[in-house]
Every structure is written in C-alpha cells, then in structure tokens.
Write a protein that holds these residues in place. Structure first.
Motif, short mmCIF file in Angstrom:
data_model
loop_
_atom_site.label_atom_id
_atom_site.label_comp_id
_atom_site.label_asym_id
_atom_site.label_seq_id
_atom_site.Cartn_x
_atom_site.Cartn_y
_atom_site.Cartn_z
N GLY A 145 0.38 -1.10 0.14
CA GLY A 145 -0.34 0.16 0.73
C GLY A 145 0.86 1.18 -0.25
O GLY A 145 0.24 1.87 -0.41
N ILE A 146 2.30 1.17 0.45
CA ILE A 146 3.08 2.30 0.84
C ILE A 146 3.34 2.78 -0.18
O ILE A 146 3.73 3.52 -1.29
N GLY A 147 3.81 1.16 -1.63
CA GLY A 147 4.25 1.61 -2.99
C GLY A 147 3.51 2.01 -3.21
O GLY A 147 3.30 3.04 -4.36
N LEU A 148 2.30 2.02 -3.59
CA LEU A 148 1.60 2.78 -4.12
C LEU A 148 1.49 3.69 -3.95
O LEU A 148 1.05 5.29 -4.73
N PHE A 149 1.03 4.16 -2.52
CA PHE A 149 0.68 5.74 -2.04
C PHE A 149 2.00 7.15 -2.54
O PHE A 149 1.59 7.61 -3.10
N ILE A 150 2.85 6.34 -2.68
CA ILE A 150 4.71 6.86 -2.44
C ILE A 150 4.36 7.27 -4.46
O ILE A 150 4.75 8.37 -4.81
N ALA A 151 4.02 5.77 -5.02
CA ALA A 151 4.06 6.60 -6.37
C ALA A 151 3.04 7.56 -6.91
O ALA A 151 2.84 8.22 -8.02
N MET A 200 -4.94 3.45 1.57
CA MET A 200 -3.86 4.19 1.24
C MET A 200 -3.62 5.13 0.54
O MET A 200 -3.52 6.76 0.37
N PRO A 201 -3.73 4.77 -0.65
CA PRO A 201 -3.39 5.71 -2.08
C PRO A 201 -4.89 6.76 -2.03
O PRO A 201 -4.69 7.92 -2.56
N PHE A 202 -5.65 6.03 -2.44
CA PHE A 202 -7.34 6.41 -2.15
C PHE A 202 -7.53 7.82 -1.24
O PHE A 202 -8.31 8.47 -1.50
N THR A 203 -7.03 7.45 -0.11
CA THR A 203 -7.07 8.74 0.86
C THR A 203 -5.90 9.64 1.21
O THR A 203 -5.99 10.33 1.91
N TYR A 204 -4.74 8.79 0.55
CA TYR A 204 -3.29 9.95 0.53
C TYR A 204 -3.02 9.78 2.21
O TYR A 204 -2.78 10.73 2.51
N SER A 205 -3.28 8.23 2.34
CA SER A 205 -3.19 8.61 3.76
C SER A 205 -2.22 7.46 4.37
O SER A 205 -3.03 5.85 4.46
N ILE A 206 -1.16 6.37 5.02
CA ILE A 206 -0.78 5.98 5.60
C ILE A 206 -1.90 5.29 6.92
O ILE A 206 -2.15 4.05 6.97
N THR A 207 -2.21 6.49 8.07
CA THR A 207 -3.22 5.64 9.08
C THR A 207 -4.13 4.84 8.68
O THR A 207 -4.22 4.07 8.85
N ASN A 208 -4.62 5.95 7.54
CA ASN A 208 -6.25 5.57 7.37
C ASN A 208 -6.22 3.73 6.78
O ASN A 208 -6.74 3.26 7.30
N GLY A 209 -5.47 3.80 6.20
CA GLY A 209 -5.13 2.16 5.15
C GLY A 209 -4.86 1.46 6.12
O GLY A 209 -5.04 -0.01 6.17
N ILE A 210 -3.66 1.91 7.06
CA ILE A 210 -3.84 0.70 8.17
C ILE A 210 -4.83 0.41 9.01
O ILE A 210 -5.41 -1.17 9.27
N GLY A 211 -5.72 1.28 9.82
CA GLY A 211 -7.14 1.41 10.23
C GLY A 211 -7.92 0.54 9.87
O GLY A 211 -8.59 -0.30 10.51
#
Length: 483
Positions: free
Chosen positions: A161-167, A426-437
């Motif tokens: 998820g972080i990979g997609l997020f930072i891309a 993660m990428p859809f909300t622009y947040s690592i925290t949201n994805g983990i939650g």
C-alpha cells in the motif's frame, strides 16, 4: 526486488567487516557496500529535500489564535536542523536506512487545526507532549508489541500500500495527475495533467525522468535512481534558462544568486509545554493530542515495516531489527520537532528511494543527515532539485515495493480482504494511517464473524477500537461540543 536479492542482502553467516565502520553498521553482513550506502543516502536526501521548502510554506502561511506567523527563514533552519540530527541518530542508534524530517500531514494538523486555537508556542508544546507520550509507549514496550502483533500478511500489505501511495505522491507532486476542481461537478476526483491532458516543460521533465529511471533499472545500472534525479535536474535547469515557464511548483531549477545562507535559530526552544490547557478546554487538548499521536504512531509503523521489508531486513518472524531503539528515536524526533517549532518529525517513506539504490544500513543516514546539516548553510543550492526531477524515483520505488504483493495469500479471504483494503485505502485517501486502520478493522471483523475471534491478538482489538475513535473523531467532537 526479487526474493533472491533479498536473501543476498541477509546472509546467514556474517562476513568479517573490512574495518570498524563496516562492522559497526554491518555493511558487509547485510550484503551492501560503502558505495551503495552513499548512493542510497544521496537518493534519499534528494527525494525528501522538498521538505526544506514545503514545511516552511505550510507552517509559515498559517496564523495562530493571535494572528502571529512563524518566520520563514527560521523555519528552514529548524526543519533542516531536526532532519539532520535525528536522521544521523537513527543511523547510528537504529542502524536502518530510515531518514526523518517534519511529517507532512502532521504539520498541516498543527498549522490549520491546532494553531488557530492557541499560540504557536502552545501548539508546539502539544507536539512535544505527543512525542513524549510516544516515548512512554516505546519504553513500556506497548508500541513494539503492537507491531509484533500484526500478522505477516498485513505487514506485506502495508508495504504494498505504501508503494502505491508514494507512487501516487510522485504522480501528483510532479503534476502528471491533478485534482479536478469540485466546482466542475464531476465524479472523477483526479485527471491527467492540470486540464485532462499533459502539457508544459515541467511535465516533460517528469515523463523523461520516469522513462530514464525505468530504463536504467531494467538494465540494472548501479545508481539508477540517483543518476535519473541528477540528470533530470540538469535538464530542468537548462530548460528553465531558455524557456518561458510560469511555475515549476515549490522549487524552481535555477542556479541561485546566493549559494551560502546563514542559519537562523530563533525558533529553537520556543514552546510552552502546558500552555494549551489555558487556551482551550481539556477535552479539546486531549483530542488534539490523540489525533497527532495516532497519526504519528501508525504512519511510522507503516513506514518502518515497509522500508525494512523492502530492504530485506525483516527476520524470519517478520520482525524489524532494533525495533525498540528505532521507535524510541522516532518518538524523540517528534519531541525535537515540537521543541524547534518545525512540527512533529517522523520517519520518511521517501527513504525507500535510498533502499532502491542499495541502502541496507544506517551508514546511508550519515550521508542524508550530513546533507541536511550542509543545507543549514547551503539551502539555496541544495533546493534547486524540482519535484519533476525527484518524483520519478518515487514512481520507481513504488514498483519495487509493489512486488511484495505476490506473497499475500489471495485465496484466503480472512487475510486477503483486510490486505486489499490496506493497500487500496492508502493511496485513495492519501494516508498511511487510514489504510492501516481500514485493514485492522476489517481483519478483526472478519475473524469475529468466522468464529475465530480468539485468534486476534488483544493488542489488535485495542488498536482497532482506537481506530474506531479515529475514524469517528468528528461525531465525538460534536458529542462533547468541541469545535
């Protein structure tokens, strides 16, 4: 990165180091070299040097309750100083290729949610309190225990998820993708370029940078990411000198008039630890600290797991080496950020650029931190790299981190669905925290409906309960009358 490469980075028997520095950082033991560590440190710095520009803009353009603003030059100094000191400490104390600086998102919370309710010194005092609480959680072992309680598949999903997020960050920050204004009434949130089509020299620099990066990676050229960043920066400088370009964004690629600028330390130590309690209600203060704490806690958790996994440094049980020290240093960085008025500092996912260049130890942090230290005096020179030249590195690293998706058992829905939500949110909300939650809540729910609630670690139950509060923070604020 292939499994073979990762195994090579973590040999069973540690070879003797060539010298004391090699042995201290375990450079040879982790299958790395000084050249790879230096390239990685350079790549990490250039992909996150934008914080020297962006953090002062975010904090400097906001006003506190009394209409006061923070000085831009002093913010640059504070941002560079904290990044330099804490990145070096992480390298020496944690021995991971994990750089730290003022956290994006966290600085926005401080600037636009906390500062309007109190003075700047009181707001930064809240950041210090949040950092101290994180340190307490580390010392008591709770923060480390939460990370160990996460199933391996969810850790892999966090990394993907972080990979997609930072891309996505790379595409957005370079202008390849932009948000469609809501006034258009469209249901599509983003579009190609600024108008639905690619145009302008800056976008061309980004596109050429992506092509150059993937070509170099495909040919397995050493230093591919760093070569791309430096090459496209030179190209951008040339283009900027001959073409009429309205804006490159935050950083304009041109040789600065002044190379040296003296640092200004006026904001260092300008905070009030408990002043916020006299400015607003206790409930408001508690909720603000909780918001900072939860975001910082899980952004760091995701970043540490993702970077360590990509570097092939997780042990057989999926645990991060030196985790206790790493988390304590990260908590101390939050304290340092508040104490310097540069907002909470945290581990940076852009460290993945250095890992992509071969970083496997904290030695690369000495390079990254050293450059931030130099930036205290040479900020005009070191901030000429435009995002269009640095962003291709984020896209390339996104691909490298995405390769871990193959390790997730997609036929087992009780882990596949939480993994998917972690990756997608993660990428859809622009947040690592949201994805983990989202992943945690889905995991607990599915285990419960399948009659396997006892398989869920009690810390995941507690963490998921906190995430329920996190996602429902606005209704809770309304319930208690907090504005």
């Amino acid at each position: 990165m292939s499994d073979a490469q990762k195994v090579a980075d973590r040999p069973v028997a540690e070879p003797p180091g060539a010298n004391s520095v090699d042995r201290f950082f375990k450079i040879s033991a982790r299958g790395s070299t000084f050249a790879r560590e230096i390239r990685g440190g350079l790549a990490t710095f250039f992909t996150m040097a934008y914080i020297l520009v962006l953090n002062p803009i975010i904090l400097g353009n906001a006003k506190d309750k009394y209409g006061h603003t923070l000085d831009g030059a002093e913010l640059v100094t504070a941002t560079a100083l904290v990044a330099a000191v804490m990145t070096i400490i992480m390298g020496v104390g944690g021995n991971l290729p994990l750089a730290l600086a003022a956290g994006l998102g966290l600085n926005a919370v401080v600037a636009f949610q906390i500062a309007p309710l109190m003075s700047w010194s009181d707001a930064m005092g809240l950041v210090v309190l949040e950092g101290l609480l994180i340190c307490v959680l580390v010392v008591t072992g709770l923060r480390e225990a939460v990370m160990h309680a996460i199933p391996q598949a969810l850790k892999q999903a966090i990394s993907v998820g972080i990979g997609l997020f930072i891309a996505f960050i790379g595409f957005v920050d370079a202008g390849f993708v932009s948000r469609i204004p809501d006034i258009a009434g469209t249901t599509v949130p983003v579009q190609l370029g600024a108008t639905g089509a690619l145009s302008g020299w800056p976008i061309l620099v980004f596109c050429l940078g992506v092509l150059l990066t993937i070509a170099l990676l495909a040919r397995k050229v050493k230093g591919a990411i760093l070569i791309s960043i430096l090459t496209m920066t030179v190209v951008a400088i040339v283009i900027n000198s001959v073409a009429d370009i309205k804006s490159w964004g935050l950083t304009t690629p041109k040789v600065p008039d002044d190379i040296v600028a003296a640092p200004e330390f006026g904001l260092i130590g300008d905070f009030s630890l408990f002043g916020s309690f006299g400015e607003t209600t206790v409930i408001t203060v508690v909720l603000l600290i909780f918001t900072l704490l939860l975001s910082d806690f899980f952004d760091t958790m995701g970043t540490v797991v993702g970077i360590t996994a990509e570097a092939g440094l997780l042990d057989e049980e999926g645990k991060v080496p030196n985790l206790g020290r790493v988390l304590l240093i990260d908590g101390a960085a939050a304290v340092a950020g508040g104490a310097s008025s540069s907002s909470s500092a945290t581990s940076y996912i852009e460290s993945a650029a250095g890992v992509g260049e071969g970083s496997r130890t904290g030695f690369s942090n000495l390079v990254t931190g050293g450059l931030f230290a130099v930036a205290l005096f040479l900020t005009p020179l070191l901030t000429i790299v435009p995002m269009q030249a640095a962003a291709p590195a984020l896209v390339a690293v996104g691909f490298l981190m995405m390769t871990q998706v193959k390790s997730i058992d997609w036929d087992k829905y009780e882990i596949a669905i939480p993994a998917f939500l972690t990756i997608a949110v993660m990428p859809f909300t622009y947040s690592i925290t949201n994805g983990i939650g989202a992943g945690f809540l889905a995991f607990v729910l599915i285990k419960t409906v399948l009659g396997k609630a006892k398989e869920v670690h009690w810390l995941l139950w507690g963490t998921s309960a906190l995430f329920l509060v996190y996602f429902a923070i606005n209704p809770i604020q309304q319930l208690f009358g907090v504005k």
